[in-house]
Each structure stands twice: as structure tokens, then as C-alpha cells.
Design a protein around this motif. Structure first.
Motif, PDB file in Angstrom:
ATOM      1  N   SER A 242     -58.270 -14.156  34.574  1.00 42.65           N
ATOM      2  CA  SER A 242     -57.455 -15.051  35.411  1.00 42.65           C
ATOM      3  C   SER A 242     -57.643 -16.511  35.034  1.00 42.65           C
ATOM      4  O   SER A 242     -56.767 -17.342  35.301  1.00 42.65           O
ATOM      5  CB  SER A 242     -57.814 -14.855  36.888  1.00 42.65           C
ATOM      6  N   LYS A 243     -58.762 -16.858  34.406  1.00 39.00           N
ATOM      7  CA  LYS A 243     -58.999 -18.231  33.967  1.00 39.00           C
ATOM      8  C   LYS A 243     -58.261 -18.553  32.674  1.00 39.00           C
ATOM      9  O   LYS A 243     -58.299 -19.701  32.213  1.00 39.00           O
ATOM     10  CB  LYS A 243     -60.499 -18.465  33.763  1.00 39.00           C
ATOM     11  N   GLY A 244     -57.616 -17.574  32.095  1.00 41.02           N
ATOM     12  CA  GLY A 244     -56.840 -17.809  30.887  1.00 41.02           C
ATOM     13  C   GLY A 244     -57.645 -17.775  29.602  1.00 41.02           C
ATOM     14  O   GLY A 244     -57.188 -18.304  28.579  1.00 41.02           O
ATOM     15  N   LEU A 245     -58.824 -17.149  29.631  1.00 41.00           N
ATOM     16  CA  LEU A 245     -59.616 -17.042  28.410  1.00 41.00           C
ATOM     17  C   LEU A 245     -58.894 -16.157  27.391  1.00 41.00           C
ATOM     18  O   LEU A 245     -58.186 -15.211  27.769  1.00 41.00           O
ATOM     19  CB  LEU A 245     -61.001 -16.451  28.719  1.00 41.00           C
ATOM     20  N   PRO A 246     -59.076 -16.431  26.111  1.00 35.48           N
ATOM     21  CA  PRO A 246     -58.429 -15.600  25.085  1.00 35.48           C
ATOM     22  C   PRO A 246     -58.873 -14.139  25.202  1.00 35.48           C
ATOM     23  O   PRO A 246     -60.025 -13.857  25.555  1.00 35.48           O
ATOM     24  CB  PRO A 246     -58.914 -16.219  23.764  1.00 35.48           C
TER      25      PRO A 246
END
Length: 324
Positions: A228-232
Motif C-alpha cells: 500500500s505504500k507503493g514499494l516496488p
């Protein structure tokens, strides 16, 4: 680090407890191995001599093996000798059991390590890929293939590989063994087929465990938070998912390696591989009880050593286990 702090370090205490536990288990294995001679029907010395039996050779072998003494004296004598590395003398050829086992151990070690390397190279990417594509066609193919590998008997797989790579293509020898350090090329050519059989069977089992472990971790809250934090996706997969799935993966790796070291009897017999499994097979057929006892102790010690190494890796991979 001071000696006192080394002794009180959590990992040192952890290893010390595991060593104590291993010593107790090994003592129990020694009791069971010793009881083999006295629980199996028949006179082991008479059976071992076979057609070579004469009263003189019978008395000499019985005295040399200590079977003419009281059973309590036999046990403590056997235990004391085992602690010094003396596991007795083979009934079949009169060679020291310790020397015979040490001569066969390198072949088993090389087969186990190469086979486990093949298994890891197949199981890790296949299991991770199947878990990341759960419910898709690729996941189903991996699961069906692994089930197929588990279901095929190892001797049948060995025969198929021999028929293909040895008989039809003529690329590899059908059987035999070459020492690694005296003939590296010959060792490599001879180990490919048996290691491939061992590795494929182990990979089929390990792939399912790797998939399950990765799926279990992927469903946890911290992995969902990382997404959800947008990490790859690569970071989420390897830093958060696979890394936290290492403990169950280490468990199944240790179990499979210990199983292989315990002797893949069928594979060693098919490929005439001079390892511990084939040695135990021949010893059982010849009723060579000192050799059977020594092999059981050695295999148990190897199993406990691998468990100890896996436990130490647990403490390194997951600090919570070390603190516990």
C-alpha cells in the motif's frame, strides 16, 4: 569480546543447549543400535560366518566382537569404544567399521550437496513464482509438476535418465564413482545422473513447501502495508516476503539434506554409488551388525549436526528465535 561475554552470549547458550540435547538423542540412538544385535533372532556371529563357520573362527569372532561378555559389560564397552571413534570390526571382511564408514562418507556428501543444490535451484524460483501467481495457470502447472515429481518412484526416474542420457545419447556413464580431488572431470560426469535424480525428487517436495511459506507470509499485514505504500514489487517480494519465509524454507531444506545424507539407498544401488545407503543395504543383506550399528550412529550424528546448523541459521535469520 571478553571470554565471559562470549559464554553468556545468547547464541552461545542456544548452541550449548542444542549440543546437550543432541548428546542425549545420540545416546538413545546408541542404545537402540546396540539392542539390534540382541533383539534380532539368531546368532549374529553364526549368520555372519555362513559357510566359513568353524568352531575356531566362531570363537575368535565372538571374542573379537565382545559378544562373549555379559550384556551390561558389552554395552558400556561398546559405548566407551564409540566415544573414542572405535565402532568395532566388520563381520564380513574384518575391516574397522570407522575406516569403512569414512571411506564411504565423501561419496554420500558429494551426492547430497550436489543434489540439494539442484533442488534449491529448482524449488526456490518455482515455489516463489507459483506463490506470486496464485490461482493462475502457471501456479497450477507448478503444482501439478511438483505432484508428478513426488509421485514418480526414484528408481523409475533413474532408469528413465539412464535410458535417455546413457543408452540413447551416450553422454554420461550409467554407473560408478570417481573421487573428486583425484579425477574432477570423471567425478562430474558420474555424479550428474544420480544427483539429478536426488535433486528432482527433493525439488518436487520442496517446491510445495516454498510456495506455502511464501503464500503465508504474503497474506500478513506488514506485506500488505508495504504494497500500500507503493514499494516496488521486487522490494516487496524479496525484502519483505521471501526474507520472512526463510525459516520454514530452512526447515524443509535441512530435513531433505538430512534424508539424503541418511542414504538414498535405491539411487545408490541403481547407480552403483559407493555411499552410506548402499553400504547399509549390503550390511543388512550380510547381517553385518557392527557395520549396521556404526552406520546408524554416523547417520544419526549427521542428522543432529544438520539440525544444529539449521537452528543456528534460525537464530541468525530471525532474532526473535535467538532471544527466545
Amino acid at each position: 569480546m571478553a571470554p565471559a561475554s562470549v559464554l553468556t552470549h545468547p547464541i552461545t547458550r542456544f548452541v550449548a543447549r542444542r549440543l546437550l540435547y543432541s548428546a542425549v538423542v545420540l545416546f538413545g540412538v546408541a542404545v537402540v543400535a546396540f539392542a539390534l544385535v540382541h533383539l534380532v533372532p539368531g546368532d549374529p556371529v553364526r549368520i555372519a560366518l555362513g559357510t566359513r563357520y568353524t568352531p575356531e573362527t566362531y570363537d575368535a569372532l565372538r571374542s573379537a566382537s565382545g559378544l562373549d561378555r555379559p550384556i551390561v559389560s558389552q554395552f558400556f564397552g561398546y559405548l566407551g569404544s564409540a566415544l573414542t571413534g572405535d565402532l568395532g570390526v566388520s563381520f564380513r571382511n574384518g575391516d574397522p567399521v570407522t575406516v569403512t564408514l569414512m571411506e564411504r562418507l565423501p561419496a554420500t556428501l558429494s551426492l547430497a550437496l550436489v543434489g540439494m543444490l539442484i533442488a534449491l535451484l529448482i524449488a526456490l524460483p518455482a515455489g516463489i513464482y507459483a506463490a506470486l501467481h496464485e490461482g493462475r495457470l502457471s501456479d497450477a502447472l507448478v503444482r501439478i509438476t511438483s505432484q508428478f515429481g513426488v509421485s514418480i518412484p526414484d528408481f523409475w526416474m533413474a532408469i528413465l535418465l539412464i535410458a535417455l542420457f546413457s543408452t540413447t545419447l551416450g553422454w554420461l556413464p550409467t554407473s560408478g564413482y570417481r573421487p573428486l580431488f583425484s579425477d574432477p572431470g570423471g567425478w562430474l560426469r558420474h555424479i550428474v545422473l544420480p544427483a539429478l535424480v536426488v535433486g528432482l525428487v527433493a525439488a518436487a517436495i520442496m517446491t510445495r513447501y516454498v510456495r506455502s511459506a511464501v503464500l503465508e507470509v504474503a497474506a500478513t499485514g506488514y506485506v500488505r502495508t508495504a504494497r500500500s505504500k507503493g514499494l516496488p514489487p521486487r522490494v516487496v517480494t524479496f525484502r519483505h516476503t521471501v526474507r520472512n519465509a526463510l525459516v520454514p524454507i530452512l526447515t524443509i531444506t535441512g530435513i531433505q539434506l538430512a534424508t539424503i545424507l541418511g542414504g538414498v539407498i535405491v539411487v545408490e544401488v541403481v547407480f552403483a554409488w559407493p555411499g552410506l545407503g548402499r553400504l547399509v543395504y549390503n550390511a543388512v543383506a550380510a547381517r553385518d551388525y557392527p557395520l549396521i550399528q556404526g552406520a546408524v550412529l554416523l547417520i544419526a550424528a549427521l542428522f543432529l549436526l544438520i539440525n544444529l546448523l539449521v537452528d543456528v541459521l534460525y537464530a541468525i535469520v530471525d532474532p526473535r528465535i535467538r532471544l527466545a
